[in-house]
Motif scaffolding. Structure first.
Motif, PDB file in Angstrom:
ATOM      1  N   PRO A  99       0.812  -1.230   0.000  1.00  0.00           N
ATOM      2  CA  PRO A  99       0.000   0.000   0.000  1.00  0.00           C
ATOM      3  C   PRO A  99       0.837   1.268   0.000  1.00  0.00           C
ATOM      4  O   PRO A  99       0.386   2.318  -0.489  1.00  0.00           O
ATOM      5  N   PHE A 100       2.074   1.195   0.536  1.00  0.00           N
ATOM      6  CA  PHE A 100       2.935   2.372   0.529  1.00  0.00           C
ATOM      7  C   PHE A 100       3.320   2.763  -0.894  1.00  0.00           C
ATOM      8  O   PHE A 100       3.715   3.900  -1.134  1.00  0.00           O
ATOM      9  N   SER A 101       3.236   1.813  -1.838  1.00  0.00           N
ATOM     10  CA  SER A 101       3.569   2.107  -3.229  1.00  0.00           C
ATOM     11  C   SER A 101       2.535   3.025  -3.878  1.00  0.00           C
ATOM     12  O   SER A 101       2.819   3.670  -4.891  1.00  0.00           O
ATOM     13  N   PHE A 102       1.326   3.082  -3.300  1.00  0.00           N
ATOM     14  CA  PHE A 102       0.219   3.804  -3.923  1.00  0.00           C
ATOM     15  C   PHE A 102      -0.297   4.989  -3.111  1.00  0.00           C
ATOM     16  O   PHE A 102      -1.008   5.839  -3.655  1.00  0.00           O
ATOM     17  N   ILE A 103       0.014   5.045  -1.824  1.00  0.00           N
ATOM     18  CA  ILE A 103      -0.723   5.942  -0.936  1.00  0.00           C
ATOM     19  C   ILE A 103      -0.552   7.408  -1.303  1.00  0.00           C
ATOM     20  O   ILE A 103      -1.510   8.190  -1.253  1.00  0.00           O
ATOM     21  N   ASP A 104       0.656   7.823  -1.710  1.00  0.00           N
ATOM     22  CA  ASP A 104       0.836   9.237  -2.053  1.00  0.00           C
ATOM     23  C   ASP A 104       0.030   9.613  -3.292  1.00  0.00           C
ATOM     24  O   ASP A 104      -0.531  10.704  -3.386  1.00  0.00           O
ATOM     25  N   TYR A 105      -0.054   8.673  -4.240  1.00  0.00           N
ATOM     26  CA  TYR A 105      -0.822   8.929  -5.463  1.00  0.00           C
ATOM     27  C   TYR A 105      -2.297   9.129  -5.145  1.00  0.00           C
ATOM     28  O   TYR A 105      -2.916  10.115  -5.575  1.00  0.00           O
ATOM     29  N   PHE A 106      -2.877   8.216  -4.367  1.00  0.00           N
ATOM     30  CA  PHE A 106      -4.305   8.301  -4.068  1.00  0.00           C
ATOM     31  C   PHE A 106      -4.627   9.497  -3.172  1.00  0.00           C
ATOM     32  O   PHE A 106      -5.657  10.158  -3.350  1.00  0.00           O
ATOM     33  N   LEU A 107      -3.756   9.787  -2.205  1.00  0.00           N
ATOM     34  CA  LEU A 107      -3.993  10.952  -1.355  1.00  0.00           C
ATOM     35  C   LEU A 107      -4.074  12.226  -2.197  1.00  0.00           C
ATOM     36  O   LEU A 107      -4.948  13.079  -1.988  1.00  0.00           O
ATOM     37  N   GLN A 108      -3.157  12.356  -3.146  1.00  0.00           N
ATOM     38  CA  GLN A 108      -3.124  13.573  -3.949  1.00  0.00           C
ATOM     39  C   GLN A 108      -4.288  13.622  -4.942  1.00  0.00           C
ATOM     40  O   GLN A 108      -4.884  14.678  -5.165  1.00  0.00           O
ATOM     41  N   ARG A 109      -4.617  12.490  -5.540  1.00  0.00           N
ATOM     42  CA  ARG A 109      -5.732  12.455  -6.496  1.00  0.00           C
ATOM     43  C   ARG A 109      -7.054  12.822  -5.817  1.00  0.00           C
ATOM     44  O   ARG A 109      -7.838  13.621  -6.345  1.00  0.00           O
ATOM     45  N   ILE A 110      -7.285  12.250  -4.646  1.00  0.00           N
ATOM     46  CA  ILE A 110      -8.547  12.504  -3.942  1.00  0.00           C
ATOM     47  C   ILE A 110      -8.581  13.919  -3.385  1.00  0.00           C
ATOM     48  O   ILE A 110      -9.641  14.525  -3.241  1.00  0.00           O
ATOM     49  N   ASN A 111      -7.382  14.484  -3.105  1.00  0.00           N
ATOM     50  CA  ASN A 111      -7.288  15.827  -2.527  1.00  0.00           C
ATOM     51  C   ASN A 111      -7.176  16.899  -3.610  1.00  0.00           C
ATOM     52  O   ASN A 111      -6.491  17.905  -3.434  1.00  0.00           O
ATOM     53  N   ASP A 112      -7.827  16.676  -4.753  1.00  0.00           N
ATOM     54  CA  ASP A 112      -7.866  17.652  -5.859  1.00  0.00           C
ATOM     55  C   ASP A 112      -6.478  18.021  -6.364  1.00  0.00           C
ATOM     56  O   ASP A 112      -6.220  19.171  -6.737  1.00  0.00           O
ATOM     57  N   GLY A 113      -5.566  17.054  -6.358  1.00  0.00           N
ATOM     58  CA  GLY A 113      -4.238  17.286  -6.904  1.00  0.00           C
ATOM     59  C   GLY A 113      -3.286  18.004  -5.976  1.00  0.00           C
ATOM     60  O   GLY A 113      -2.143  18.300  -6.364  1.00  0.00           O
ATOM     61  N   GLN A 161     -12.036  16.519   6.185  1.00  0.00           N
ATOM     62  CA  GLN A 161     -12.846  17.287   5.248  1.00  0.00           C
ATOM     63  C   GLN A 161     -14.069  16.472   4.844  1.00  0.00           C
ATOM     64  O   GLN A 161     -14.099  15.258   5.007  1.00  0.00           O
ATOM     65  N   VAL A 162     -15.067  17.168   4.326  1.00  0.00           N
ATOM     66  CA  VAL A 162     -16.279  16.491   3.860  1.00  0.00           C
ATOM     67  C   VAL A 162     -16.000  15.903   2.487  1.00  0.00           C
ATOM     68  O   VAL A 162     -15.626  16.613   1.552  1.00  0.00           O
ATOM     69  N   LEU A 163     -16.159  14.573   2.384  1.00  0.00           N
ATOM     70  CA  LEU A 163     -15.888  13.890   1.128  1.00  0.00           C
ATOM     71  C   LEU A 163     -17.152  13.242   0.594  1.00  0.00           C
ATOM     72  O   LEU A 163     -17.948  12.674   1.346  1.00  0.00           O
ATOM     73  N   ASP A 164     -17.313  13.330  -0.716  1.00  0.00           N
ATOM     74  CA  ASP A 164     -18.296  12.498  -1.404  1.00  0.00           C
ATOM     75  C   ASP A 164     -17.593  11.166  -1.664  1.00  0.00           C
ATOM     76  O   ASP A 164     -16.706  11.086  -2.512  1.00  0.00           O
ATOM     77  N   ILE A 165     -17.973  10.117  -0.927  1.00  0.00           N
ATOM     78  CA  ILE A 165     -17.243   8.862  -0.985  1.00  0.00           C
ATOM     79  C   ILE A 165     -17.217   8.286  -2.399  1.00  0.00           C
ATOM     80  O   ILE A 165     -16.168   7.853  -2.891  1.00  0.00           O
ATOM     81  N   ASN A 166     -18.349   8.313  -3.074  1.00  0.00           N
ATOM     82  CA  ASN A 166     -18.403   7.767  -4.433  1.00  0.00           C
ATOM     83  C   ASN A 166     -17.501   8.545  -5.387  1.00  0.00           C
ATOM     84  O   ASN A 166     -16.822   7.960  -6.237  1.00  0.00           O
TER      85      ASN A 166
END
Length: 345
Positions: free
Chosen positions: A199-213, A258-263
């Motif tokens: 999971p450490f291989s992906f976590i920075d990518y997903f954090l940034q993608r979900i956090n509007d870049g 923060q408030v997230l739309d999960i979908n």
């Protein structure tokens, strides 16, 4: 497959410093190759995990992410392993004891988070492919030592001798040559795929993608490390691939601040099955809920971690790159690390 033949189950180690780990020439060459894999690939994974936040590296490309997801199937336990654990064919308590012991030694030497994850990853993958003799607890202890030793060699710049590694109330103490033979059995069983996709291989990518870049803040990275490490304690997360765990952790961590739309957040996670990520997210929410202190219990009591891996989650974790160590908890105190012996002494 027949179990390996070991000369003795519980002997004090008589290694010296004349060679790396007291190996024969053939074993030395094999382990040198493992170390080369560490220096060639390990640092890249460390840097990728911290991303822009620490090293100033650009976010990995979508193509790189796709390739990692294609590779991750080679670094998970074989199909049916979870069912064998849940049905009692494999003893859950024995696995739990092994993970607890790994956590104690990991905390004792202040190893990085990836070492803990890899140790348990090697353990589960080995058990899914190789049947240990029933009723021989020393074999499981030997396997735990070998997995932790291999993970440390892959990810740590300083690795204790195998005798020094056997701390944390070990029930058995094995001599160096016995551990080396077990390490080779683990390596061959895992087809030498030791630089695992985690999971450490992906976590920075997903954090940034979900956090509007936007690059993830230090607190999000700290929290993500803790949640990922907590997923290795039980067996329910063995159902999910590393990318799915990372996506679910990223959604959970960012949803705390923060408030997230999960979908919508799940749709940001490319190349993963959305339904599986949602199921993993629900599991993480249950895990977080279970870890919250019970109302009415004093803070001093409720704050005590319930397992060695809990210590990692509660204490000040550090993520190590080649030259930098970043503390992940601003208000934690730091205790001196035990003196370690360099591998190349």
């Amino acid at each position: 497959m027949a179990p390996p033949s070991f000369d003795c189950a519980a002997l004090l180690c008589a290694e010296d410093n004349t060679s790396v780990m007291g190996f024969d020439d053939e074993v030395d060459e094999a382990m040198d190759d493992t170390q080369q894999h560490h220096h060639h690939d390990g640092s890249n994974q460390n840097h990728g995990f911290l991303g822009d936040f620490l090293m100033g590296f650009p976010l990995q490309s979508d193509e790189c992410l796709r390739m990692l997801i294609e590779r991750e199937s080679y670094h998970v336990p074989k199909e049916g392993y979870l069912m064998r654990l849940q049905s009692g064919v494999l003893d859950l308590s024995v696995r739990r004891d092994a993970v607890d012991w790994i956590g104690k030694v990991h905390a004792h030497y202040s190893f990085g988070p990836l070492s803990a994850y890899l140790s348990v990853n090697y353990l589960d993958r080995f058990l899914s492919a190789y049947e240990l003799p029933q009723g021989k607890l020393w074999m499981m202890q030997l396997l735990s030592v070998a997995c932790l030793s291999l993970a440390a060699k892959m990810e740590e710049t300083e690795v204790p001798l195998t005798l020094d590694l056997q701390v944390g109330e070990s029930k058995f103490v094995f001599e160096s040559r016995t551990i080396q033979r077990m390490e080779l059995l683990v390596l061959s069983t895992l087809n030498w795929r030791m630089q695992a996709v985690t999971p450490f291989s992906f976590i920075d990518y997903f954090l940034q993608r979900i956090n509007d870049g936007k690059p993830p803040p230090r607190s999000s990275i700290c929290r993500s490390i803790g949640l990922i490490l907590n997923t290795i304690k039980g067996v329910e997360f063995l159902e999910f691939r590393p990318s799915e765990v990372a996506a679910a952790v990223a959604i959970s961590v960012l949803g705390e601040t923060q408030v997230l739309d999960i979908n919508k957040a799940v749709s940001c996670c490319l190349f993963v099955e959305k339904e599986r990520v949602l199921r993993c997210y629900e599991q993480i929410q249950e895990m977080v809920l279970m870890s919250k202190p019970v109302k009415g219990v004093s803070a001093s009591v409720s704050s005590v971690p319930q397992s060695p891996i809990g210590v990692l989650d509660a204490a000040c974790l550090s993520y190590k790159s080649d030259d930098i160590t970043v503390g992940s908890c601003a208000n934690s105190h730091t205790t001196p690390s035990p003196k370690r012996r360099k591998l190349n002494r």
